[in-house]
Design a protein around this motif. Structure first.
Motif, PDB file in Angstrom:
ATOM      1  N   MET A   1      27.286  51.110 -46.171  1.00 43.07           N
ATOM      2  CA  MET A   1      27.692  51.455 -44.838  1.00 43.07           C
ATOM      3  C   MET A   1      29.203  51.197 -44.704  1.00 43.07           C
ATOM      4  SD  MET A   1      26.468  50.160 -41.100  1.00 43.07           S
ATOM      5  CE  MET A   1      24.813  49.840 -41.462  1.00 43.07           C
ATOM      6  N   ARG A   2      29.895  52.125 -44.079  1.00 42.69           N
ATOM      7  CA  ARG A   2      31.345  51.986 -43.928  1.00 42.69           C
ATOM      8  C   ARG A   2      31.659  51.199 -42.660  1.00 42.69           C
ATOM      9  NH1 ARG A   2      34.269  57.564 -44.657  1.00 42.69           N
ATOM     10  NH2 ARG A   2      35.568  56.585 -46.190  1.00 42.69           N
ATOM     11  N   ARG A   3      32.664  50.385 -42.768  1.00 46.19           N
ATOM     12  CA  ARG A   3      33.107  49.619 -41.599  1.00 46.19           C
ATOM     13  C   ARG A   3      34.163  50.421 -40.858  1.00 46.19           C
ATOM     14  NH1 ARG A   3      34.204  43.497 -42.955  1.00 46.19           N
ATOM     15  NH2 ARG A   3      34.439  43.557 -40.721  1.00 46.19           N
ATOM     16  N   ARG A   4      34.066  50.422 -39.561  1.00 51.30           N
ATOM     17  CA  ARG A   4      35.054  51.124 -38.746  1.00 51.30           C
ATOM     18  C   ARG A   4      36.226  50.186 -38.475  1.00 51.30           C
ATOM     19  NH1 ARG A   4      32.820  55.633 -35.120  1.00 51.30           N
ATOM     20  NH2 ARG A   4      35.005  55.590 -34.653  1.00 51.30           N
ATOM     21  N   ILE A   5      37.398  50.703 -38.590  1.00 48.07           N
ATOM     22  CA  ILE A   5      38.602  49.925 -38.326  1.00 48.07           C
ATOM     23  C   ILE A   5      39.063  50.236 -36.905  1.00 48.07           C
ATOM     24  CG2 ILE A   5      40.997  49.540 -38.985  1.00 48.07           C
ATOM     25  CD1 ILE A   5      40.209  50.376 -41.808  1.00 48.07           C
ATOM     26  N   ALA A   6      39.278  49.193 -36.124  1.00 45.88           N
ATOM     27  CA  ALA A   6      39.736  49.384 -34.747  1.00 45.88           C
ATOM     28  C   ALA A   6      41.175  49.892 -34.762  1.00 45.88           C
ATOM     29  CB  ALA A   6      39.642  48.080 -33.988  1.00 45.88           C
ATOM     30  N   VAL A   7      41.423  50.909 -33.980  1.00 45.92           N
ATOM     31  CA  VAL A   7      42.760  51.470 -33.906  1.00 45.92           C
ATOM     32  C   VAL A   7      43.400  50.997 -32.614  1.00 45.92           C
ATOM     33  CG1 VAL A   7      44.113  53.577 -33.818  1.00 45.92           C
ATOM     34  CG2 VAL A   7      42.040  53.479 -35.217  1.00 45.92           C
ATOM     35  N   LEU A   8      44.438  50.215 -32.743  1.00 43.08           N
ATOM     36  CA  LEU A   8      45.158  49.715 -31.576  1.00 43.08           C
ATOM     37  C   LEU A   8      46.471  50.462 -31.450  1.00 43.08           C
ATOM     38  CD1 LEU A   8      44.671  45.880 -32.045  1.00 43.08           C
ATOM     39  CD2 LEU A   8      43.455  47.380 -30.488  1.00 43.08           C
ATOM     40  N   PRO A   9      46.940  50.643 -30.201  1.00 40.02           N
ATOM     41  CA  PRO A   9      48.247  51.280 -30.046  1.00 40.02           C
ATOM     42  C   PRO A   9      49.343  50.392 -30.631  1.00 40.02           C
ATOM     43  CG  PRO A   9      47.244  50.823 -27.898  1.00 40.02           C
ATOM     44  CD  PRO A   9      46.310  50.345 -28.947  1.00 40.02           C
ATOM     45  N   CYS A  10      50.445  50.996 -30.951  1.00 39.66           N
ATOM     46  CA  CYS A  10      51.542  50.238 -31.544  1.00 39.66           C
ATOM     47  C   CYS A  10      52.048  49.185 -30.554  1.00 39.66           C
ATOM     48  CB  CYS A  10      52.653  51.173 -31.994  1.00 39.66           C
ATOM     49  SG  CYS A  10      53.304  52.201 -30.700  1.00 39.66           S
ATOM     50  N   PRO A  11      52.667  48.126 -31.051  1.00 41.40           N
ATOM     51  CA  PRO A  11      53.106  47.025 -30.187  1.00 41.40           C
ATOM     52  C   PRO A  11      54.072  47.458 -29.079  1.00 41.40           C
ATOM     53  CG  PRO A  11      53.293  46.409 -32.495  1.00 41.40           C
ATOM     54  CD  PRO A  11      52.917  47.853 -32.447  1.00 41.40           C
ATOM     55  N   GLU A  12      54.872  48.481 -29.339  1.00 41.87           N
ATOM     56  CA  GLU A  12      55.813  48.938 -28.316  1.00 41.87           C
ATOM     57  C   GLU A  12      55.071  49.487 -27.097  1.00 41.87           C
ATOM     58  OE1 GLU A  12      55.993  50.041 -31.508  1.00 41.87           O
ATOM     59  OE2 GLU A  12      57.695  48.858 -32.207  1.00 41.87           O
ATOM     60  N   VAL A  13      53.998  50.214 -27.337  1.00 38.05           N
ATOM     61  CA  VAL A  13      53.220  50.775 -26.233  1.00 38.05           C
ATOM     62  C   VAL A  13      52.555  49.657 -25.443  1.00 38.05           C
ATOM     63  CG1 VAL A  13      51.234  52.221 -25.660  1.00 38.05           C
ATOM     64  CG2 VAL A  13      52.846  52.971 -27.403  1.00 38.05           C
ATOM     65  N   LEU A  14      52.020  48.667 -26.138  1.00 32.26           N
ATOM     66  CA  LEU A  14      51.399  47.537 -25.450  1.00 32.26           C
ATOM     67  C   LEU A  14      52.429  46.760 -24.638  1.00 32.26           C
ATOM     68  CD1 LEU A  14      48.991  46.194 -28.210  1.00 32.26           C
ATOM     69  CD2 LEU A  14      48.398  47.451 -26.141  1.00 32.26           C
ATOM     70  N   ARG A  15      53.600  46.553 -25.204  1.00 38.95           N
ATOM     71  CA  ARG A  15      54.655  45.806 -24.509  1.00 38.95           C
ATOM     72  C   ARG A  15      55.117  46.570 -23.269  1.00 38.95           C
ATOM     73  NH1 ARG A  15      58.272  45.103 -28.644  1.00 38.95           N
ATOM     74  NH2 ARG A  15      56.844  43.549 -29.437  1.00 38.95           N
ATOM     75  N   LEU A  16      55.320  47.866 -23.383  1.00 41.37           N
ATOM     76  CA  LEU A  16      55.740  48.679 -22.249  1.00 41.37           C
ATOM     77  C   LEU A  16      54.673  48.691 -21.160  1.00 41.37           C
ATOM     78  CD1 LEU A  16      57.787  50.639 -20.979  1.00 41.37           C
ATOM     79  CD2 LEU A  16      56.594  52.478 -22.179  1.00 41.37           C
ATOM     80  N   SER A  17      53.424  48.815 -21.564  1.00 39.11           N
ATOM     81  CA  SER A  17      52.331  48.802 -20.596  1.00 39.11           C
ATOM     82  C   SER A  17      52.268  47.465 -19.859  1.00 39.11           C
ATOM     83  CB  SER A  17      50.993  49.057 -21.293  1.00 39.11           C
ATOM     84  OG  SER A  17      50.992  50.322 -21.885  1.00 39.11           O
ATOM     85  N   ALA A  18      52.467  46.377 -20.572  1.00 39.70           N
ATOM     86  CA  ALA A  18      52.436  45.051 -19.953  1.00 39.70           C
ATOM     87  C   ALA A  18      53.586  44.883 -18.963  1.00 39.70           C
ATOM     88  CB  ALA A  18      52.491  43.972 -21.028  1.00 39.70           C
ATOM     89  N   VAL A  19      54.764  45.354 -19.333  1.00 36.64           N
ATOM     90  CA  VAL A  19      55.926  45.245 -18.439  1.00 36.64           C
ATOM     91  C   VAL A  19      55.695  46.065 -17.176  1.00 36.64           C
ATOM     92  CG1 VAL A  19      58.365  45.848 -18.200  1.00 36.64           C
ATOM     93  CG2 VAL A  19      57.569  44.669 -20.246  1.00 36.64           C
ATOM     94  N   LEU A  20      55.199  47.285 -17.323  1.00 33.85           N
ATOM     95  CA  LEU A  20      54.936  48.131 -16.161  1.00 33.85           C
ATOM     96  C   LEU A  20      53.862  47.524 -15.263  1.00 33.85           C
ATOM     97  CD1 LEU A  20      55.079  51.694 -17.728  1.00 33.85           C
ATOM     98  CD2 LEU A  20      56.760  50.604 -16.224  1.00 33.85           C
ATOM     99  N   LEU A  21      52.850  46.945 -15.850  1.00 33.69           N
ATOM    100  CA  LEU A  21      51.800  46.306 -15.070  1.00 33.69           C
ATOM    101  C   LEU A  21      52.349  45.116 -14.287  1.00 33.69           C
ATOM    102  CD1 LEU A  21      48.804  46.094 -14.328  1.00 33.69           C
ATOM    103  CD2 LEU A  21      48.552  44.586 -16.309  1.00 33.69           C
ATOM    104  N   VAL A  22      53.165  44.294 -14.925  1.00 34.95           N
ATOM    105  CA  VAL A  22      53.754  43.134 -14.254  1.00 34.95           C
ATOM    106  C   VAL A  22      54.672  43.578 -13.111  1.00 34.95           C
ATOM    107  CG1 VAL A  22      55.369  41.217 -14.575  1.00 34.95           C
ATOM    108  CG2 VAL A  22      53.518  41.561 -16.200  1.00 34.95           C
ATOM    109  N   LEU A  23      55.502  44.590 -13.347  1.00 34.36           N
ATOM    110  CA  LEU A  23      56.387  45.083 -12.293  1.00 34.36           C
ATOM    111  C   LEU A  23      55.600  45.650 -11.115  1.00 34.36           C
ATOM    112  CD1 LEU A  23      59.254  46.791 -14.311  1.00 34.36           C
ATOM    113  CD2 LEU A  23      59.362  44.678 -12.982  1.00 34.36           C
ATOM    114  N   THR A  24      54.534  46.351 -11.388  1.00 32.67           N
ATOM    115  CA  THR A  24      53.704  46.907 -10.328  1.00 32.67           C
ATOM    116  C   THR A  24      53.065  45.801  -9.503  1.00 32.67           C
ATOM    117  OG1 THR A  24      53.242  48.868 -11.662  1.00 32.67           O
ATOM    118  CG2 THR A  24      51.743  48.410  -9.842  1.00 32.67           C
TER     119      THR A  24
END
Length: 62
Positions: A1-24
């Motif tokens: 059975m093959r294991r699925r690898i979780a695909v996370l967005p790149c760190p820049e996208v996560l950082r930008l999303s966090a900054v926008l959330l905090v500002l909002t």
């Protein structure tokens, strides 16, 4: 059975999303606590204490 690898967005996208959330959140908290800026240069302060502009038609509810 093959294991699925979780695909996370790149760190820049996560950082930008966090900054926008905090500002909002900070913006919402600021305006909910302090309201609009009284005496702000863009505020002509022409509205009376009931916050109805002087040009408001008498036929419309206030």
């Amino acid at each position: 059975m093959r294991r699925r690898i979780a695909v996370l967005p790149c760190p820049e996208v996560l950082r930008l999303s966090a900054v926008l959330l905090v500002l909002t959140v900070l913006t919402l908290v600021f305006f909910s606590v302090f309201g609009t800026l009284d005496g702000y240069p863009g505020d002509p302060s022409r509205c009376g204490p009931d916050n109805v502009p002087p040009w408001w038609p008498d036929g419309l509810p206030r």
